[in-house]
Design an enzyme around this catalytic site. Structure first.
Site, PDB file in Angstrom:
ATOM      1  N   ARG A 114      40.204  58.935 -29.736  1.00 24.82           N
ATOM      2  CA  ARG A 114      41.087  58.457 -28.570  1.00 24.82           C
ATOM      3  C   ARG A 114      41.603  59.386 -27.506  1.00 24.82           C
ATOM      4  O   ARG A 114      42.463  60.268 -27.958  1.00 24.82           O
ATOM      5  CB  ARG A 114      42.388  57.672 -29.419  1.00 24.82           C
ATOM      6  CG  ARG A 114      43.261  56.970 -28.645  1.00 24.82           C
ATOM      7  CD  ARG A 114      44.394  56.456 -29.370  1.00 24.82           C
ATOM      8  NE  ARG A 114      45.391  57.431 -29.288  1.00 24.82           N
ATOM      9  CZ  ARG A 114      46.475  57.941 -30.152  1.00 24.82           C
ATOM     10  NH1 ARG A 114      46.390  57.064 -31.005  1.00 24.82           N
ATOM     11  NH2 ARG A 114      47.290  58.824 -29.919  1.00 24.82           N
TER      12      ARG A 114
ATOM     13  N   HIS B  17      48.008  56.474 -27.480  1.00 23.71           N
ATOM     14  CA  HIS B  17      47.670  55.153 -28.283  1.00 23.71           C
ATOM     15  C   HIS B  17      47.977  53.869 -27.247  1.00 23.71           C
ATOM     16  O   HIS B  17      47.013  53.086 -27.139  1.00 23.71           O
ATOM     17  CB  HIS B  17      48.626  54.980 -29.481  1.00 23.71           C
ATOM     18  CG  HIS B  17      48.594  53.515 -30.009  1.00 23.71           C
ATOM     19  ND1 HIS B  17      47.524  53.193 -30.903  1.00 23.71           N
ATOM     20  CD2 HIS B  17      49.698  52.764 -30.051  1.00 23.71           C
ATOM     21  CE1 HIS B  17      47.868  51.872 -31.344  1.00 23.71           C
ATOM     22  NE2 HIS B  17      49.108  51.800 -30.873  1.00 23.71           N
TER      23      HIS B  17
ATOM     24  N   TYR C  85      52.765  64.782 -30.979  1.00 24.71           N
ATOM     25  CA  TYR C  85      51.799  65.115 -32.264  1.00 24.71           C
ATOM     26  C   TYR C  85      50.413  65.546 -32.131  1.00 24.71           C
ATOM     27  O   TYR C  85      49.980  66.032 -33.143  1.00 24.71           O
ATOM     28  CB  TYR C  85      51.894  63.679 -33.124  1.00 24.71           C
ATOM     29  CG  TYR C  85      51.453  62.522 -32.442  1.00 24.71           C
ATOM     30  CD1 TYR C  85      49.951  62.287 -32.191  1.00 24.71           C
ATOM     31  CD2 TYR C  85      52.299  61.439 -31.630  1.00 24.71           C
ATOM     32  CE1 TYR C  85      49.388  61.388 -31.708  1.00 24.71           C
ATOM     33  CE2 TYR C  85      51.571  60.575 -30.935  1.00 24.71           C
ATOM     34  CZ  TYR C  85      50.607  60.420 -31.024  1.00 24.71           C
ATOM     35  OH  TYR C  85      49.745  59.385 -30.089  1.00 24.71           O
TER      36      TYR C  85
HETATM   37  C1  LIG Z   1      50.823  44.922 -39.314  1.00 26.19           C
HETATM   38  C2  LIG Z   1      51.107  46.082 -38.050  1.00 26.19           C
HETATM   39  N1  LIG Z   1      51.781  46.974 -38.506  1.00 26.19           N
HETATM   40  C3  LIG Z   1      52.255  48.057 -37.459  1.00 26.19           C
HETATM   41  C4  LIG Z   1      51.722  47.494 -36.137  1.00 26.19           C
HETATM   42  C5  LIG Z   1      52.015  48.670 -35.010  1.00 26.19           C
HETATM   43  N2  LIG Z   1      50.833  49.396 -34.486  1.00 26.19           N
HETATM   44  C6  LIG Z   1      49.973  48.949 -33.551  1.00 26.19           C
HETATM   45  S1  LIG Z   1      48.774  49.728 -33.380  1.00 26.19           S
HETATM   46  C7  LIG Z   1      49.166  50.878 -34.716  1.00 26.19           C
HETATM   47  C8  LIG Z   1      48.388  51.983 -35.039  1.00 26.19           C
HETATM   48  C9  LIG Z   1      47.026  51.285 -35.219  1.00 26.19           C
HETATM   49  O1  LIG Z   1      45.711  52.702 -35.592  1.00 26.19           O
HETATM   50  P1  LIG Z   1      44.399  52.191 -35.983  1.00 26.19           P
HETATM   51  O2  LIG Z   1      44.425  51.109 -36.908  1.00 26.19           O
HETATM   52  O3  LIG Z   1      43.932  53.401 -36.125  1.00 26.19           O
HETATM   53  O4  LIG Z   1      43.676  51.694 -34.603  1.00 26.19           O
HETATM   54  P2  LIG Z   1      43.752  52.276 -33.073  1.00 26.19           P
HETATM   55  O5  LIG Z   1      45.208  51.816 -32.439  1.00 26.19           O
HETATM   56  O6  LIG Z   1      43.991  53.905 -33.324  1.00 26.19           O
HETATM   57  O7  LIG Z   1      42.660  51.676 -32.394  1.00 26.19           O
HETATM   58  C10 LIG Z   1      50.451  50.496 -35.187  1.00 26.19           C
HETATM   59  C11 LIG Z   1      50.940  51.230 -36.415  1.00 26.19           C
HETATM   60  C12 LIG Z   1      50.921  46.553 -35.759  1.00 26.19           C
HETATM   61  N3  LIG Z   1      50.397  46.480 -34.694  1.00 26.19           N
HETATM   62  N4  LIG Z   1      50.661  45.766 -37.052  1.00 26.19           N
END
Ligand SMILES: Cc1ncc(C[n+]2csc(CCOP(=O)(O)OP(=O)(O)O)c2C)c(N)n1
Lengths: 405, 338
Positions: free
Chosen positions: A294, A298, A307
């Site tokens: 990425r 985020h 971080y």
């Molecule tokens: C059930 C849930 N918990 C927390 C969140 C908050 N949240 C949104 S994106 C994220 C990180 C997601 O990381 P990843 O699955 O690696 O996908 P990326 O965004 O890096 O593509 C979090 C913790 C959420 N959207 N849904």
């Protein structure tokens, strides 16, 4: 192991699990596995090196014409341009939030272009490139981030489900959809249907994703789990979610898992095609881990300086998916500068249209709050709407009478 | 306990002006310092300090085993907190946003709420689950919900919501000290509102509601984010000569309705304000109990100003969905018309 072996784990017996998933890994194996979570590792399928060199892979052949390569390049440049414009619009206060795709163009365009019209795709919230490949105009994404709707395309017609924000939820929904494809007998040959579901490395920790893998395995659902491992779940590094490379988890569910260079659009295309074909022939499910990074925050609400290490980002810049295809096009296909200029101009035009559209999105009418909550509206909700609209009309009357509250 | 910040005249020695976010951070810090068994756990609570920075700096000072960046799984967060609590720890879980508590719902309802009862009191599970909740921040789907009634409906859980920085500071520490599981709802749209905090004063009890503005014309009761809205409505109404009495409920399970009954007996009127949908909610419960207890004092039916019984709308529509000062005043007018 060849893809052929992976597809028949039951009949061929096991070729032995990869080192880090063995019942009792040695200390060294654990460490090797850990390293492979954050470095590509030897199992990474690659067809185009970071230097833009075309290489062969014994299991994944890909025959692409210069014209097709140009199209892939164009796709990536256009979605990146839209992505940057989305970011800028958020910075200018036009969007509440934007979820950047920067750096993940090859993973998405490779997977997206492997999908056939009859396939179904279930996105997370970062899949602007997949949306593009499913024929969703980028402007249709804007409402979600501007707060005017929850997605304005027809998910059934486009065969592209709505964006999913709750992490992992869509994996079970995709599995169910794929079960339906199988129950209806739509798998079995090259014209069969398949489903592809997109999620992140963080999502692999969710129970829903585990359950989806269990269900898809026991029902032989034609679903490709396409994990974009971009190394980070907001601030949490991959090591916070897993001890083994993610693709290796598939063997525990009894289906093939494969890791592809997510910054290599050709490898992503070839592996996705193979995986989808396995599914349409009835040999699914398959897990594909696209190993990528990425490059931006985020979301626009995030602060990666808290971080992330700068040199990590620098290292990944050298693996830029667009740049490596450009080099390949110039060096091995003699593509001239005109082409690149043309794509750039087209991208700028698209970005301008995207921007103009953003400013012109109408505010949703207040009655939208109450519309389509139920197939059969309840009397209670009808009454709430009436009361609310009357209340609003009261303001209009006041205004006309020059009254103030 | 000090009166709400707004009514506190001047800062004295030891007091500082803090946002609610900072007050919560200080509250967590105090709890971590006081008791080595207190843990903070959740997604991104470490280096990032949480998406709202409520846990800012805590991992740096208390280490990775007191402030845990957990894998991304809510059922995992709550379920392991239950196990840690059985082992004698006092976990404080952070759920990133209201809409993400549902993957953890099963563990909250099936285990957290029931363990004490099932074990006839031999097992205690002093877990606090912090949930930033409610709308008004222009967020995308699942980031603006008000699920508190779902938890108040479950026997074995306690549910509270703070409305100002001073309460935030004390209530969080009290919740952590409580031997029962507590769902702690934080009004995220109020995170950056400020007040004077004096950590040397004695806090009000946790499971008590409070009159935060006295008045005689109509009782208005709310909790969390809507308390501020009601206080603003009261200020506006006062300009027209109508004195509203505002009650901050603070605790939703158990409800502390004594101050509400008392107030309604004086004013004869009650307007309940909540962002959550109306049907089968905390406000339904309060309305029932008030008509039982105060039937002969009521001059008007109990009125409610709430969100609608729909999914939370896209953010451009939340202004209409959420109760605002005008809708509160409208209900006050209707109450007075009876
Ligand atoms: C059930 C849930 N918990 C927390 C969140 C908050 N949240 C949104 S994106 C994220 C990180 C997601 O990381 P990843 O699955 O690696 O996908 P990326 O965004 O890096 O593509 C979090 C913790 C959420 N959207 N849904």
């Amino acid at each position: 192991m060849s893809p052929e072996q992976w597809t028949r784990p039951k009949t061929e017996g096991t070729a032995g699990p990869p080192a880090a998933t063995a019942a009792k890994p040695t200390r060294e194996q654990v460490i090797a596995g850990l390293r492979a979570t954050s470095e590509g590792g030897a199992d990474l399928v690659q067809l185009l090196t970071p230097e833009g060199q075309r290489v062969e892979h014994p299991d994944f052949e890909l025959d692409v014409s210069t014209a097709q390569l140009r199209d892939l390049y164009r796709d990536m440049v256009l979605v990146r341009r839209v992505d940057r414009e989305g970011n800028a619009l958020q910075r200018q206060g036009q969007l509440g939030i934007w979820v950047p795709l920067l750096g993940q163009e090859a993973a998405q365009i490779g997977a997206g272009r492997a999908l056939k019209p009859q396939d179904m795709a279930f996105p997370s919230y970062r899949e602007h490139g997949i949306a593009w490949c499913r024929g969703i105009d980028p402007t249709e994404l804007l409402g979600i981030f501007r707060g005017t709707d929850h997605g304005s395309w027809d998910p059934i017609k486009k065969r592209f489900h709505l964006y999913t924000i709750v992490i992992g939820n869509q994996c079970l929904n995709a599995t169910g959809y794929a079960m339906g494809q199988r129950f209806e007998g739509k798998v079995g040959d090259q014209d069969g249907e398949a489903t592809m579901v997109f999620f992140g490395d963080g999502a692999t920790s969710q129970g829903d994703v585990h359950e989806a893998m269990v269900w898809s395995a026991v029902y032989d659902a034609p679903v490709v789990f396409f994990c974009q491992n971009n190394q980070w779940a907001i601030s949490e590094p991959l090591e916070r979610q897993t001890r083994v490379p993610l693709y290796q988890r598939a063997s525990g569910y009894g289906f093939p898992g494969i890791r592809v260079d997510g910054n290599d659009v050709l490898a992503s295309l070839a592996v996705s095609r193979w995986a989808l074909d396995e599914c349409r022939h009835g040999n699914g499910p398959v897990l594909v881990e696209a190993f990528t990074y990425r490059m931006d925050a985020h979301t626009t609400s995030d602060d990666p300086t808290r971080y992330r290490l700068a040199d990590e980002q620098e290292a990944w810049k050298l693996k830029d998916p667009i740049e490596r295809l450009r080099v390949h096009l110039v060096r091995d296909h003699g593509v001239e500068q005109d082409f690149f200029d043309g794509v750039q101009a087209e991208a700028d035009e698209l970005a301008a249209r995207f921007r103009d559209f953003c400013f012109a999105i109408p505010e949703p009418p207040p009655e939208r709050i109450f519309s389509e909550v139920y197939a059969e509206e309840t009397p209670q909700l009808a009454a709430q709407r009436e009361e609310y609209l009357q209340y609003l009309a009261g303001f209009a009357d006041d205004a006309m009478a020059g009254g103030v509250r | 306990m000090a009166a709400p910040a707004l009514e506190r005249p001047t800062a004295t020695a030891g007091t500082q002006t803090v946002t609610m976010a900072k007050a919560l951070n200080l509250g967590l810090r105090a709890a971590l310092e006081r008791d080595p068994k207190v843990l903070v756990m959740g997604e991104d609570v470490g280096k990032l300090g949480g998406v709202f920075r409520i846990t800012d700096g805590l991992q740096k000072d208390f280490g990775e085993h007191r402030v845990l960046d957990t894998p991304l799984a809510e059922s995992g967060i709550i379920g392991t907190a239950v196990g840690l609590a059985i082992r004698g720890f006092r976990p404080v879980c952070e759920i990133q946003f209201d809409g993400f508590i549902f993957p953890g719902f099963d563990q909250i309802v099936s285990q957290l709420a029931k363990l004490r009862f099932r074990s006839q009191g031999t097992v205690k599970v002093p877990v606090v689950v912090r949930v930033p909740f409610g709308g008004g921040i222009g967020a995308v789907e699942h980031h603006s919900e008000s699920p508190e009634s779902l938890f108040a409906h479950v026997g074995g859980l306690k549910v509270v919501s703070c409305s100002n920085p001073v309460d935030a500071y004390w209530m969080l520490q009290q919740a952590i000290e409580c031997d029962d599981p507590v769902l702690f709802f934080e009004p995220k749209r109020r995170y950056y509102e400020k007040a004077e905090l004096d950590p040397t004063t004695t806090p009000a009890p946790l499971f008590r509601s409070r009159v935060v503005r006295p008045g005689s014309a109509v009782t208005v009761a709310a909790y969390g984010p809507m308390v501020r809205t009601c206080l603003d409505a009261a200020t506006a109404a006062a300009e027209d000569g109508t004195e509203l009495e505002v009650v901050d409920l603070r605790t939703l399970s158990p409800l502390d309705l004594g101050p509400v009954f008392e107030s309604v007996r004086r004013t004869g009127r009650l307007v309940l304000v909540s962002e959550a949908p109306a049907e089968s909610s905390i406000t339904s419960e309060i309305a029932t109990r008030v008509q039982q207890e105060c039937f002969y004092s009521l001059e008007a039916p109990v009125l409610r100003v709430t969100g609608f019984d729909t999914p939370y709308p896209p953010s451009k529509l939340e202004e209409g969905y959420l109760p605002d000062l005008d809708r509160v005043l409208d209900a006050v007018d209707r109450s007075l018309e009876y």
